[in-house]
Design a protein around this motif. Structure first.
Motif, PDB file in Angstrom:
ATOM      1  N   ASP A 213       0.813  -1.215   0.000  1.00  0.00           N
ATOM      2  CA  ASP A 213       0.000   0.000   0.000  1.00  0.00           C
ATOM      3  C   ASP A 213       0.845   1.263   0.000  1.00  0.00           C
ATOM      4  O   ASP A 213       0.360   2.344  -0.330  1.00  0.00           O
ATOM      5  CB  ASP A 213      -0.922   0.020   1.224  1.00  0.00           C
ATOM      6  N   ARG A 214       2.125   1.137   0.370  1.00  0.00           N
ATOM      7  CA  ARG A 214       2.972   2.321   0.546  1.00  0.00           C
ATOM      8  C   ARG A 214       4.102   2.427  -0.474  1.00  0.00           C
ATOM      9  O   ARG A 214       4.797   3.441  -0.505  1.00  0.00           O
ATOM     10  CB  ARG A 214       3.582   2.314   1.961  1.00  0.00           C
ATOM     11  N   VAL A 215       4.323   1.405  -1.282  1.00  0.00           N
ATOM     12  CA  VAL A 215       5.457   1.415  -2.222  1.00  0.00           C
ATOM     13  C   VAL A 215       4.952   1.114  -3.636  1.00  0.00           C
ATOM     14  O   VAL A 215       3.761   0.960  -3.868  1.00  0.00           O
ATOM     15  CB  VAL A 215       6.532   0.388  -1.811  1.00  0.00           C
ATOM     16  N   SER A 216       5.882   1.002  -4.558  1.00  0.00           N
ATOM     17  CA  SER A 216       5.554   0.682  -5.947  1.00  0.00           C
ATOM     18  C   SER A 216       5.016  -0.751  -6.048  1.00  0.00           C
ATOM     19  O   SER A 216       5.708  -1.710  -5.711  1.00  0.00           O
ATOM     20  CB  SER A 216       6.803   0.826  -6.821  1.00  0.00           C
ATOM     21  N   LEU A 217       3.795  -0.884  -6.521  1.00  0.00           N
ATOM     22  CA  LEU A 217       3.204  -2.217  -6.690  1.00  0.00           C
ATOM     23  C   LEU A 217       4.001  -3.031  -7.701  1.00  0.00           C
ATOM     24  O   LEU A 217       4.188  -4.238  -7.547  1.00  0.00           O
ATOM     25  CB  LEU A 217       1.750  -2.084  -7.146  1.00  0.00           C
ATOM     26  N   ARG A 218       4.440  -2.370  -8.744  1.00  0.00           N
ATOM     27  CA  ARG A 218       5.188  -3.038  -9.811  1.00  0.00           C
ATOM     28  C   ARG A 218       6.492  -3.637  -9.289  1.00  0.00           C
ATOM     29  O   ARG A 218       6.812  -4.801  -9.566  1.00  0.00           O
ATOM     30  CB  ARG A 218       5.480  -2.025 -10.916  1.00  0.00           C
ATOM     31  N   LYS A 219       7.219  -2.877  -8.505  1.00  0.00           N
ATOM     32  CA  LYS A 219       8.535  -3.322  -8.062  1.00  0.00           C
ATOM     33  C   LYS A 219       8.444  -4.415  -6.999  1.00  0.00           C
ATOM     34  O   LYS A 219       9.208  -5.383  -7.031  1.00  0.00           O
ATOM     35  CB  LYS A 219       9.333  -2.130  -7.536  1.00  0.00           C
ATOM     36  N   ILE A 220       7.519  -4.269  -6.066  1.00  0.00           N
ATOM     37  CA  ILE A 220       7.422  -5.292  -5.021  1.00  0.00           C
ATOM     38  C   ILE A 220       6.930  -6.610  -5.609  1.00  0.00           C
ATOM     39  O   ILE A 220       7.371  -7.692  -5.209  1.00  0.00           O
ATOM     40  CB  ILE A 220       6.522  -4.824  -3.854  1.00  0.00           C
ATOM     41  N   PHE A 221       6.045  -6.539  -6.600  1.00  0.00           N
ATOM     42  CA  PHE A 221       5.535  -7.758  -7.217  1.00  0.00           C
ATOM     43  C   PHE A 221       6.641  -8.482  -7.989  1.00  0.00           C
ATOM     44  O   PHE A 221       6.903  -9.667  -7.769  1.00  0.00           O
ATOM     45  CB  PHE A 221       4.368  -7.427  -8.150  1.00  0.00           C
ATOM     46  N   ALA A 222       7.308  -7.769  -8.893  1.00  0.00           N
ATOM     47  CA  ALA A 222       8.324  -8.401  -9.729  1.00  0.00           C
ATOM     48  C   ALA A 222       9.527  -8.858  -8.908  1.00  0.00           C
ATOM     49  O   ALA A 222      10.085  -9.933  -9.143  1.00  0.00           O
ATOM     50  CB  ALA A 222       8.758  -7.434 -10.826  1.00  0.00           C
ATOM     51  N   GLY A 223       9.942  -8.044  -7.939  1.00  0.00           N
ATOM     52  CA  GLY A 223      11.093  -8.403  -7.127  1.00  0.00           C
ATOM     53  C   GLY A 223      10.877  -9.651  -6.298  1.00  0.00           C
ATOM     54  O   GLY A 223      11.743 -10.530  -6.231  1.00  0.00           O
TER      55      GLY A 223
ATOM     56  N   PRO B  74      -1.408  -9.695  -2.564  1.00  0.00           N
ATOM     57  CA  PRO B  74      -1.840  -8.323  -2.255  1.00  0.00           C
ATOM     58  C   PRO B  74      -1.450  -7.311  -3.317  1.00  0.00           C
ATOM     59  O   PRO B  74      -2.258  -6.448  -3.684  1.00  0.00           O
ATOM     60  CB  PRO B  74      -1.134  -8.027  -0.920  1.00  0.00           C
ATOM     61  N   SER B  75      -0.232  -7.401  -3.843  1.00  0.00           N
ATOM     62  CA  SER B  75       0.201  -6.406  -4.820  1.00  0.00           C
ATOM     63  C   SER B  75      -0.505  -6.580  -6.161  1.00  0.00           C
ATOM     64  O   SER B  75      -0.879  -5.590  -6.800  1.00  0.00           O
ATOM     65  CB  SER B  75       1.722  -6.468  -5.006  1.00  0.00           C
ATOM     66  N   SER B  76      -0.719  -7.816  -6.595  1.00  0.00           N
ATOM     67  CA  SER B  76      -1.394  -8.011  -7.882  1.00  0.00           C
ATOM     68  C   SER B  76      -2.878  -7.662  -7.789  1.00  0.00           C
ATOM     69  O   SER B  76      -3.434  -7.044  -8.708  1.00  0.00           O
ATOM     70  CB  SER B  76      -1.214  -9.451  -8.373  1.00  0.00           C
ATOM     71  N   MET B  77      -3.529  -7.997  -6.677  1.00  0.00           N
ATOM     72  CA  MET B  77      -4.936  -7.609  -6.520  1.00  0.00           C
ATOM     73  C   MET B  77      -5.092  -6.109  -6.337  1.00  0.00           C
ATOM     74  O   MET B  77      -6.064  -5.514  -6.788  1.00  0.00           O
ATOM     75  CB  MET B  77      -5.571  -8.368  -5.356  1.00  0.00           C
ATOM     76  N   ALA B  78      -4.121  -5.476  -5.673  1.00  0.00           N
ATOM     77  CA  ALA B  78      -4.170  -4.020  -5.517  1.00  0.00           C
ATOM     78  C   ALA B  78      -4.024  -3.326  -6.863  1.00  0.00           C
ATOM     79  O   ALA B  78      -4.619  -2.260  -7.091  1.00  0.00           O
ATOM     80  CB  ALA B  78      -3.078  -3.553  -4.559  1.00  0.00           C
TER      81      ALA B  78
ATOM     82  N   LEU C 230      -9.712   2.104  -1.120  1.00  0.00           N
ATOM     83  CA  LEU C 230      -8.693   1.566  -2.007  1.00  0.00           C
ATOM     84  C   LEU C 230      -7.290   1.763  -1.461  1.00  0.00           C
ATOM     85  O   LEU C 230      -6.390   0.972  -1.742  1.00  0.00           O
ATOM     86  CB  LEU C 230      -8.807   2.214  -3.399  1.00  0.00           C
ATOM     87  N   LYS C 231      -7.070   2.817  -0.673  1.00  0.00           N
ATOM     88  CA  LYS C 231      -5.735   3.052  -0.136  1.00  0.00           C
ATOM     89  C   LYS C 231      -5.346   2.009   0.916  1.00  0.00           C
ATOM     90  O   LYS C 231      -4.191   1.929   1.317  1.00  0.00           O
ATOM     91  CB  LYS C 231      -5.619   4.455   0.454  1.00  0.00           C
ATOM     92  N   ALA C 232      -6.314   1.189   1.341  1.00  0.00           N
ATOM     93  CA  ALA C 232      -6.032   0.103   2.282  1.00  0.00           C
ATOM     94  C   ALA C 232      -6.268  -1.262   1.638  1.00  0.00           C
ATOM     95  O   ALA C 232      -6.372  -2.265   2.333  1.00  0.00           O
ATOM     96  CB  ALA C 232      -6.892   0.241   3.532  1.00  0.00           C
ATOM     97  N   ALA C 233      -6.336  -1.304   0.289  1.00  0.00           N
ATOM     98  CA  ALA C 233      -6.658  -2.557  -0.402  1.00  0.00           C
ATOM     99  C   ALA C 233      -5.632  -3.643  -0.123  1.00  0.00           C
ATOM    100  O   ALA C 233      -5.977  -4.794   0.154  1.00  0.00           O
ATOM    101  CB  ALA C 233      -6.770  -2.303  -1.914  1.00  0.00           C
ATOM    102  N   GLY C 234      -4.348  -3.299  -0.214  1.00  0.00           N
ATOM    103  CA  GLY C 234      -3.301  -4.300  -0.032  1.00  0.00           C
ATOM    104  C   GLY C 234      -3.297  -4.913   1.351  1.00  0.00           C
ATOM    105  O   GLY C 234      -3.243  -6.128   1.512  1.00  0.00           O
TER     106      GLY C 234
END
Length: 449
Positions: free
Chosen positions: A99-109, A146-150, A383-387
């Motif tokens: 919820d606080r960082v890049s969804l793209r980066k946390i998911f792929a990493g 969480p990151s992909s659903m967010a 939505l800001k608490a979705a993750g």
């Protein structure tokens, strides 16, 4: 023409009317948003297929590894539990991070890290080291759902969010069904006893794809210079929950997640669903193979059938989500009632054709109600608490549901019988149906479509 002028031209009475007002005012921005949304969904979907290609490798080969090392069912359960414990807590913690960082980066990493750990598992047969690697795998895998659903929650409005999540939910079925087929093919190719190949090849494939996900994955629209859903769709864009403009993230988490009776009930349902899901799937090799006498090829095919048939089953639930976006709880109730009946047939069946039919139907009735949990979760929080909401509900599923499935099922089977284990699953399914029925009243109040 400004946003305000577009809104004043007519008060939209539906999501479609609101979108048309925005499109008329900003045609290029609207086209850009729709185009980007397709790419974001593709990454979220294909990426989560990959998550399962580096998650279930030990589970699917657990009986071969157990017999090779002379381990008991309980020891296998302990190794599976290592993943469950860290995954459950990490899904919660990583959801808050997402919820606080890049969804793209946390998911792929985290997907890349999962692939590396999976490869390491293939060359490890020490019980303690396997346990530690499964702990590590649970941590990094905890960020992926969480990151992909967010991603989807932040790019799809109310009426489309449910169907988007429902279709995304089939990604775990595609990954869960594809992996046993890939392992079967690889073992046939290299010969029995080479379980390492079922870890190495999927891990290498996912590691390569994670670089593409890092480049193309989606962040929140406003972080990419696009308008929020509430700007495009108005009240039909985001869940209708009251959040003060200056309300901090921690207060939102406590108010809408940690102390919300509705979210807690959804979490309880998720625990029940995970008990059912993993009480069946985690013990397919031991129950169908050693207990019921089916061959390895037969029970792996049955496992794959459960996952494959779940895909059209989830599409049916997706269609229902479009037609009745605020009546999902009732559908979940009916699904669990039917699942309870199928479990009774499954635990006493000795016919292979019947087994394939029953496991296929169970797949649709396990994952269908489970995707409803995801839809309900995203519909009752900001939505800001979705993750963190997805992670919190997932915590119930893994720490309570799968943990119980990993330990209660084999203990009951060894002390009493497999019949006792599956009778407990039937009773759990009926309890989940009752809770779904209770939540149906609240759902109609919170979701505007």
């Amino acid at each position: 023409m400004s946003d305000q002028q577009a809104r004043s031209a007519g008060s939209p009475g539906s999501q479609e009317e609101a979108a048309e007002l925005y499109r008329s005012a900003h045609p290029e921005r609207f086209r850009s948003y729709l185009s980007r949304r397709k790419v974001v969904f593709l990454v979220a979907y294909v990426g989560y297929v990959c998550a399962y290609f580096v998650r279930n490798n030990f589970k699917l080969q657990s009986e071969s590894i157990r017999l090779e090392n002379g381990w008991s069912l309980t020891q296998v359960g302990i190794i599976l539990t290592a993943f469950t414990i860290t995954y459950g807590f990490a899904k919660f913690g990583m959801g808050a991070v997402a919820d606080r960082v890049s969804l793209r980066k946390i998911f792929a990493g985290c997907l890349a890290a999962s692939a590396l750990i999976c490869i390491g598992l293939g060359f490890t047969h020490n019980f303690v080291l396997l346990f530690i690697l499964m702990l590590m795998l649970g941590v990094v895998q905890g960020a992926l759902a969480p990151s992909s659903m967010a991603m989807i929650a932040n790019w799809y409005p109310n009426k489309s969010r449910g169907s988007g999540i429902a279709i995304w939910n089939t990604s775990q079925n595609a990954g869960g069904a594809g992996l046993p087929l890939l392992i079967t093919w690889l073992v046939t190719l290299v010969g029995p006893g080479n379980t390492w190949v079922g870890f190495l090849i999927p891990g290498a494939l996912v590691l390569a794809l994670s670089f593409w996900f890092w480049k193309k994955g989606g962040d929140r629209p406003e972080d990419e210079g696009k308008d929020r859903l509430s700007t495009i769709y108005g009240e039909f864009g985001e869940p209708q929950v009251e959040v003060a403009p200056d309300e901090g993230y921690m207060r939102i988490f406590v108010r809408f997640v940690l102390t919300s009776p509705v979210v807690l009930l959804i979490g309880l349902i998720n625990a029940i669903l995970y008990f059912l899901r993993f009480g069946i799937t985690n013990w397919i090799p031991a129950f169908l193979g050693t207990e019921m006498g089916f061959s390895e090829s037969q029970y792996l095919t049955a496992f794959s059938m459960l996952e494959w048939v779940a895909i059209p089953g989830c599409f049916i639930f997706a269609w229902i989500a479009i037609k009745a976006p605020n009546k999902q709880a009732i559908v979940g109730c009916v699904g669990l009632l039917l699942l309870a009946a199928l479990i009774f047939i499954y635990m006493g069946n000795e016919s292979y054709p019947v087994l394939l039919i029953v496991t296929g139907l169970m797949g649709g009735l396990i994952y269908g109600p489970q995707l409803i949990v995801n839809i309900l979760t995203l519909n009752v929080v900001p939505l800001k608490a979705a993750g963190v909401a997805v992670g919190f509900v997932g915590l119930f599923g893994y720490i309570v549901g799968e943990l119980a499935a990993n330990l209660v099922m084999p203990i009951l089977a060894e002390m009493l019988s497999w019949g006792a284990s599956f009778t407990v699953l039937c009773l759990i399914a009926l309890a989940g149906a009752a809770i779904y029925l209770f939540l149906g009243r609240y759902e109609k109040k919170i979701v505007k479509a």
